[in-house]
Design an enzyme around this catalytic site. Structure first.
Site, PDB file in Angstrom:
ATOM      1  N   GLY A   4       0.798  -1.230   0.000  1.00  0.00           N
ATOM      2  CA  GLY A   4       0.000   0.000   0.000  1.00  0.00           C
ATOM      3  C   GLY A   4       0.825   1.272   0.000  1.00  0.00           C
ATOM      4  O   GLY A   4       0.361   2.310   0.475  1.00  0.00           O
ATOM      5  N   SER A   5       2.039   1.232  -0.566  1.00  0.00           N
ATOM      6  CA  SER A   5       2.812   2.476  -0.580  1.00  0.00           C
ATOM      7  C   SER A   5       2.169   3.504  -1.511  1.00  0.00           C
ATOM      8  O   SER A   5       2.231   4.711  -1.247  1.00  0.00           O
ATOM      9  CB  SER A   5       4.270   2.218  -0.950  1.00  0.00           C
ATOM     10  N   ASN A  28      -5.913   2.829 -12.351  1.00  0.00           N
ATOM     11  CA  ASN A  28      -4.922   1.836 -11.926  1.00  0.00           C
ATOM     12  C   ASN A  28      -3.526   2.425 -12.107  1.00  0.00           C
ATOM     13  O   ASN A  28      -3.315   3.284 -12.967  1.00  0.00           O
ATOM     14  CB  ASN A  28      -5.054   0.574 -12.788  1.00  0.00           C
ATOM     15  N   HIS A  86       0.353   1.170 -13.015  1.00  0.00           N
ATOM     16  CA  HIS A  86       1.097   0.021 -13.530  1.00  0.00           C
ATOM     17  C   HIS A  86       2.585   0.384 -13.544  1.00  0.00           C
ATOM     18  O   HIS A  86       2.950   1.483 -13.982  1.00  0.00           O
ATOM     19  CB  HIS A  86       0.618  -0.318 -14.947  1.00  0.00           C
ATOM     20  N   ASP A 127      -5.112  -3.546 -18.441  1.00  0.00           N
ATOM     21  CA  ASP A 127      -3.973  -2.652 -18.731  1.00  0.00           C
ATOM     22  C   ASP A 127      -4.047  -1.904 -20.064  1.00  0.00           C
ATOM     23  O   ASP A 127      -3.002  -1.478 -20.576  1.00  0.00           O
ATOM     24  CB  ASP A 127      -2.639  -3.431 -18.686  1.00  0.00           C
ATOM     25  N   GLU A 160       5.985   6.320  -9.247  1.00  0.00           N
ATOM     26  CA  GLU A 160       4.575   5.990  -8.973  1.00  0.00           C
ATOM     27  C   GLU A 160       4.009   6.896  -7.887  1.00  0.00           C
ATOM     28  O   GLU A 160       2.886   7.400  -7.997  1.00  0.00           O
ATOM     29  CB  GLU A 160       4.452   4.528  -8.515  1.00  0.00           C
TER      30      GLU A 160
HETATM   31  C1  GAR Z   1       3.239  -1.160  -7.457  1.00  0.00           C
HETATM   32  O1  GAR Z   1       4.512  -1.156  -8.023  1.00  0.00           O
HETATM   33  C2  GAR Z   1       2.184  -1.166  -8.550  1.00  0.00           C
HETATM   34  O2  GAR Z   1       2.545  -0.427  -9.688  1.00  0.00           O
HETATM   35  C3  GAR Z   1       2.130  -2.634  -8.878  1.00  0.00           C
HETATM   36  O3  GAR Z   1       2.174  -3.272  -7.635  1.00  0.00           O
HETATM   37  C4  GAR Z   1       2.958  -2.473  -6.737  1.00  0.00           C
HETATM   38  C5  GAR Z   1       2.150  -2.256  -5.471  1.00  0.00           C
HETATM   39  O4  GAR Z   1       2.913  -1.592  -4.505  1.00  0.00           O
HETATM   40  N1  GAR Z   1       0.943  -2.955  -9.627  1.00  0.00           N
HETATM   41  C6  GAR Z   1       0.931  -3.803 -10.648  1.00  0.00           C
HETATM   42  O5  GAR Z   1       1.902  -4.451 -10.995  1.00  0.00           O
HETATM   43  C7  GAR Z   1      -0.408  -3.909 -11.383  1.00  0.00           C
HETATM   44  N2  GAR Z   1      -0.266  -4.640 -12.608  1.00  0.00           N
HETATM   45  P1  GAR Z   1       2.212  -0.869  -3.279  1.00  0.00           P
HETATM   46  O6  GAR Z   1       1.261  -1.902  -2.630  1.00  0.00           O
HETATM   47  O7  GAR Z   1       3.354  -0.538  -2.354  1.00  0.00           O
HETATM   48  O8  GAR Z   1       1.489   0.336  -3.768  1.00  0.00           O
END
Ligand code: GAR
Length: 211
Positions: free
Chosen positions: A17-18, A112, A114, A155, A184
Protein backbone atom coordinates in the site's frame (compact mmCIF):
# COMPACT_ATOMS: atom_id res chain seq x y z
CA UNK A 1 -16.66 12.50 8.89
CA UNK A 2 -17.60 12.92 5.23
CA UNK A 3 -17.83 16.37 3.65
CA UNK A 4 -20.25 17.32 0.86
CA UNK A 5 -18.81 18.33 -2.52
CA UNK A 6 -15.75 16.14 -2.25
CA UNK A 7 -15.10 13.25 -4.63
CA UNK A 8 -15.55 9.98 -2.74
CA UNK A 9 -12.47 7.83 -3.35
CA UNK A 10 -12.23 4.10 -2.65
CA UNK A 11 -8.95 2.20 -2.92
CA UNK A 12 -8.50 -1.46 -3.84
CA UNK A 13 -5.31 -2.99 -2.45
CA UNK A 14 -3.64 -6.34 -1.88
CA UNK A 15 -0.19 -5.58 -0.46
CA UNK A 16 2.06 -3.00 1.08
CA UNK A 17 0.00 0.00 0.00
CA UNK A 18 2.81 2.48 -0.58
CA UNK A 19 0.80 3.99 -3.44
CA UNK A 20 -2.22 4.14 -1.16
CA UNK A 21 -0.02 5.99 1.34
CA UNK A 22 0.96 8.52 -1.34
CA UNK A 23 -2.72 9.12 -2.07
CA UNK A 24 -3.57 9.38 1.64
CA UNK A 25 -0.78 11.96 2.08
CA UNK A 26 -2.01 13.99 -0.90
CA UNK A 27 -5.59 13.94 0.40
CA UNK A 28 -4.48 14.95 3.89
CA UNK A 29 -2.34 17.77 2.48
CA UNK A 30 -5.51 19.33 1.07
CA UNK A 31 -4.38 19.32 -2.58
CA UNK A 32 -7.03 16.75 -3.56
CA UNK A 33 -10.67 17.78 -3.74
CA UNK A 34 -11.67 14.36 -2.44
CA UNK A 35 -11.70 12.04 0.53
CA UNK A 36 -10.82 8.39 1.01
CA UNK A 37 -14.05 6.76 2.16
CA UNK A 38 -13.00 3.10 2.07
CA UNK A 39 -10.02 0.82 1.47
CA UNK A 40 -10.92 -2.66 0.24
CA UNK A 41 -8.28 -5.35 0.47
CA UNK A 42 -8.20 -8.77 -1.18
CA UNK A 43 -5.67 -9.85 1.45
CA UNK A 44 -6.43 -9.76 5.17
CA UNK A 45 -2.71 -9.41 6.01
CA UNK A 46 -2.01 -6.51 3.65
CA UNK A 47 0.02 -3.75 5.32
CA UNK A 48 -2.22 -1.36 3.38
CA UNK A 49 -4.96 -2.15 5.92
CA UNK A 50 -2.77 -0.94 8.77
CA UNK A 51 -1.93 2.24 6.88
CA UNK A 52 -5.67 2.86 6.42
CA UNK A 53 -6.48 2.29 10.07
CA UNK A 54 -3.64 4.63 11.08
CA UNK A 55 -5.46 7.35 9.15
CA UNK A 56 -8.98 6.47 10.33
CA UNK A 57 -10.13 5.21 6.92
CA UNK A 58 -12.79 2.45 6.98
CA UNK A 59 -11.50 -0.90 5.70
CA UNK A 60 -13.15 -3.95 4.18
CA UNK A 61 -11.59 -7.31 3.33
CA UNK A 62 -12.99 -9.27 0.38
CA UNK A 63 -11.23 -12.60 -0.04
CA UNK A 64 -11.28 -14.27 -3.43
CA UNK A 65 -11.30 -17.62 -1.64
CA UNK A 66 -14.64 -16.75 0.01
CA UNK A 67 -16.28 -16.22 -3.37
CA UNK A 68 -17.40 -19.00 -5.68
CA UNK A 69 -15.72 -17.50 -8.76
CA UNK A 70 -14.29 -14.31 -10.32
CA UNK A 71 -17.76 -13.07 -11.11
CA UNK A 72 -18.99 -13.31 -7.55
CA UNK A 73 -15.75 -11.72 -6.28
CA UNK A 74 -16.21 -8.85 -8.75
CA UNK A 75 -19.85 -8.44 -7.67
CA UNK A 76 -18.87 -8.21 -4.00
CA UNK A 77 -16.20 -5.58 -4.77
CA UNK A 78 -18.66 -3.53 -6.86
CA UNK A 79 -21.36 -3.75 -4.18
CA UNK A 80 -18.92 -2.70 -1.47
CA UNK A 81 -17.86 0.35 -3.50
CA UNK A 82 -21.52 1.22 -4.07
CA UNK A 83 -22.33 0.84 -0.37
CA UNK A 84 -19.71 3.53 0.35
CA UNK A 85 -21.02 5.65 -2.57
CA UNK A 86 -17.58 5.70 -4.19
CA UNK A 87 -17.13 8.00 -7.21
CA UNK A 88 -13.53 7.02 -8.02
CA UNK A 89 -12.01 3.61 -7.33
CA UNK A 90 -8.20 3.55 -7.28
CA UNK A 91 -6.49 0.20 -7.83
CA UNK A 92 -3.25 0.47 -5.89
CA UNK A 93 -1.33 -2.79 -6.06
CA UNK A 94 -4.55 -4.79 -6.41
CA UNK A 95 -3.59 -8.24 -7.65
CA UNK A 96 -6.97 -9.52 -8.83
CA UNK A 97 -8.49 -8.96 -12.25
CA UNK A 98 -12.09 -7.77 -12.18
CA UNK A 99 -14.46 -9.32 -14.66
CA UNK A 100 -16.94 -7.51 -16.95
CA UNK A 101 -19.72 -7.84 -14.37
CA UNK A 102 -17.82 -5.38 -12.17
CA UNK A 103 -18.14 -2.70 -14.84
CA UNK A 104 -21.85 -3.45 -15.29
CA UNK A 105 -22.49 -2.97 -11.59
CA UNK A 106 -20.11 -0.14 -10.65
CA UNK A 107 -20.67 3.06 -12.56
CA UNK A 108 -17.96 5.22 -11.03
CA UNK A 109 -14.56 5.73 -12.63
CA UNK A 110 -11.67 3.35 -12.01
CA UNK A 111 -7.93 4.10 -12.15
CA UNK A 112 -4.92 1.84 -11.93
CA UNK A 113 -1.18 2.28 -11.53
CA UNK A 114 1.10 0.02 -13.53
CA UNK A 115 4.88 -0.19 -12.97
CA UNK A 116 5.91 0.17 -16.63
CA UNK A 117 5.24 2.30 -19.68
CA UNK A 118 1.97 0.91 -21.06
CA UNK A 119 1.01 -0.31 -23.59
CA UNK A 120 4.32 -2.22 -23.27
CA UNK A 121 4.85 -4.76 -20.50
CA UNK A 122 1.20 -4.97 -19.45
CA UNK A 123 -1.59 -7.52 -19.52
CA UNK A 124 -2.54 -10.59 -17.56
CA UNK A 125 0.25 -11.95 -15.37
CA UNK A 126 2.32 -8.77 -15.67
CA UNK A 127 2.42 -7.86 -12.04
CA UNK A 128 5.02 -6.39 -9.70
CA UNK A 129 8.50 -7.98 -10.01
CA UNK A 130 7.61 -9.86 -13.19
CA UNK A 131 7.16 -6.57 -15.01
CA UNK A 132 10.65 -5.37 -14.07
CA UNK A 133 12.20 -8.71 -15.02
CA UNK A 134 10.56 -8.48 -18.45
CA UNK A 135 11.74 -4.89 -18.95
CA UNK A 136 15.36 -5.77 -18.11
CA UNK A 137 15.26 -8.87 -20.27
CA UNK A 138 13.91 -6.89 -23.23
CA UNK A 139 16.92 -4.58 -23.24
CA UNK A 140 14.71 -1.46 -23.00
CA UNK A 141 16.72 1.62 -21.96
CA UNK A 142 13.77 3.25 -20.21
CA UNK A 143 10.94 2.10 -18.02
CA UNK A 144 8.54 4.07 -15.87
CA UNK A 145 5.02 4.06 -14.51
CA UNK A 146 1.56 4.63 -15.94
CA UNK A 147 -1.69 5.76 -14.37
CA UNK A 148 -4.64 4.89 -16.58
CA UNK A 149 -8.38 4.54 -16.50
CA UNK A 150 -9.44 0.92 -16.17
CA UNK A 151 -11.60 -0.72 -18.78
CA UNK A 152 -12.75 -4.31 -19.11
CA UNK A 153 -9.53 -5.26 -20.86
CA UNK A 154 -6.49 -5.57 -18.59
CA UNK A 155 -3.97 -2.65 -18.73
CA UNK A 156 -5.27 -1.01 -21.93
CA UNK A 157 -7.46 1.89 -20.71
CA UNK A 158 -6.85 5.58 -21.53
CA UNK A 159 -3.53 6.80 -20.12
CA UNK A 160 -3.71 9.72 -17.68
CA UNK A 161 -0.05 10.25 -16.70
CA UNK A 162 3.26 8.52 -17.36
CA UNK A 163 6.79 9.24 -16.26
CA UNK A 164 10.05 7.55 -17.14
CA UNK A 165 13.16 6.21 -15.42
CA UNK A 166 16.37 5.03 -17.10
CA UNK A 167 17.19 1.32 -17.03
CA UNK A 168 20.86 1.21 -16.05
CA UNK A 169 23.24 -1.58 -17.07
CA UNK A 170 23.56 -2.82 -13.50
CA UNK A 171 19.84 -2.62 -12.63
CA UNK A 172 18.24 -5.70 -11.08
CA UNK A 173 14.45 -6.11 -10.93
CA UNK A 174 14.65 -4.82 -7.35
CA UNK A 175 16.65 -1.68 -8.07
CA UNK A 176 14.48 -0.91 -11.08
CA UNK A 177 11.33 -1.47 -8.99
CA UNK A 178 12.62 0.99 -6.38
CA UNK A 179 13.23 3.69 -9.02
CA UNK A 180 9.84 3.10 -10.62
CA UNK A 181 8.08 3.17 -7.25
CA UNK A 182 9.40 6.69 -6.60
CA UNK A 183 7.81 7.81 -9.85
CA UNK A 184 4.57 5.99 -8.97
CA UNK A 185 4.32 7.89 -5.70
CA UNK A 186 4.48 11.17 -7.59
CA UNK A 187 2.15 10.43 -10.51
CA UNK A 188 -0.67 8.53 -8.80
CA UNK A 189 -1.59 11.32 -6.37
CA UNK A 190 -1.23 13.78 -9.25
CA UNK A 191 -3.72 11.82 -11.38
CA UNK A 192 -6.16 11.64 -8.46
CA UNK A 193 -5.72 15.36 -7.88
CA UNK A 194 -6.48 16.16 -11.55
CA UNK A 195 -9.50 13.83 -11.55
CA UNK A 196 -10.92 15.40 -8.40
CA UNK A 197 -10.34 18.87 -9.83
CA UNK A 198 -12.61 17.82 -12.71
CA UNK A 199 -10.09 18.72 -15.41
CA UNK A 200 -9.67 15.33 -17.10
CA UNK A 201 -11.49 14.72 -20.36
CA UNK A 202 -11.43 11.32 -22.03
CA UNK A 203 -11.44 11.42 -25.82
CA UNK A 204 -11.13 7.85 -27.08
CA UNK A 205 -7.80 6.60 -25.79
CA UNK A 206 -6.50 10.11 -25.14
CA UNK A 207 -6.97 11.86 -21.81
CA UNK A 208 -6.80 15.64 -22.10
CA UNK A 209 -6.45 18.20 -19.35
CA UNK A 210 -8.91 21.05 -19.54
CA UNK A 211 -7.79 24.48 -18.38
C1 GAR B 1 3.24 -1.16 -7.46
O1 GAR B 1 4.51 -1.16 -8.02
C2 GAR B 1 2.18 -1.17 -8.55
O2 GAR B 1 2.55 -0.43 -9.69
C3 GAR B 1 2.13 -2.63 -8.88
O3 GAR B 1 2.17 -3.27 -7.64
C4 GAR B 1 2.96 -2.47 -6.74
C5 GAR B 1 2.15 -2.26 -5.47
O4 GAR B 1 2.91 -1.59 -4.50
N1 GAR B 1 0.94 -2.95 -9.63
C6 GAR B 1 0.93 -3.80 -10.65
O5 GAR B 1 1.90 -4.45 -10.99
C7 GAR B 1 -0.41 -3.91 -11.38
N2 GAR B 1 -0.27 -4.64 -12.61
P1 GAR B 1 2.21 -0.87 -3.28
O6 GAR B 1 1.26 -1.90 -2.63
O7 GAR B 1 3.35 -0.54 -2.35
O8 GAR B 1 1.49 0.34 -3.77
Amino acid sequence: MTRPGLIRIGALVSGSGSNLQAIIDAVESGRVNGELVVVISSNSKAYALERSRNHGIPTEVVLYEDCSDRSSFSRTIAETLKRYRVDLACLAGFTRILDPLFFELFHGDVMNIHPALLPAFGGKGMYGRRVHEAVIQSGARFSGATVHFVTEECDVGPIIIQDVVPVDDDDSPDTLAAKVLQVEHAIYPKAVELYCAGVLEVDGMRVRRRG
